[in-house]
Enzyme design. Sequence first.
Site, PDB file in Angstrom:
ATOM      1  CG  ASN A  50      -2.028  -1.059   1.031  1.00 31.24           C
ATOM      2  OD1 ASN A  50      -2.416  -1.402  -0.077  1.00 31.24           O
ATOM      3  ND2 ASN A  50      -2.483  -1.611   2.135  1.00 31.24           N
ATOM      4  CB  CYS A  51       4.441   1.925   0.113  1.00 37.86           C
ATOM      5  SG  CYS A  51       5.667   3.199  -0.183  1.00 37.86           S
TER       6      CYS A  51
END
Length: 114
Positions: free
Chosen positions: A9-10
Site C-alpha cells: 500500500n505504499c
Amino acid sequence: MITIYGIKNCDTMKKARAWLDAAGKPYRFHDYRAEGIDPGLLAGWAAQVGWEKLLNKAGTTFRALPVADKSGIDGAKALKLMAANPTLIKRPVLVAGEALLVGFKPELYAATLG
C-alpha cells in the site's frame, strides 16, 4: 529477473510498480509485511549501498521507535532494527541482476533497466 521489495500500500511502491508495468518489465514483488526480510540479504544490500541509504528515518515506524532504539545507530544496530521492523527499510528496493536501486526515480529505473 527483477525483484522489487516493499509494502503493497505504499504510494512510492505503487508508482514504481506502475512504471515497471508500463515499461513491460516483468518482476516479482516481495512484500515485507507478508514475507519479512532475510537478514543476510539485508546485510548484503547494506554492504553494497550503505545502511544509511537503506534506513528510512523519515517514516512513521522510525518516529515511533523508543528513544533508545533511535539513538547511537551504527550499521549493526540499523540492520537489527530493519530486520525486526522491515517497514524501516526505504522503499522500494529493486534488484535486477547486479543492480540495486533504493527509492524510486524514473530516470534511474530507465537508465538501469533500459
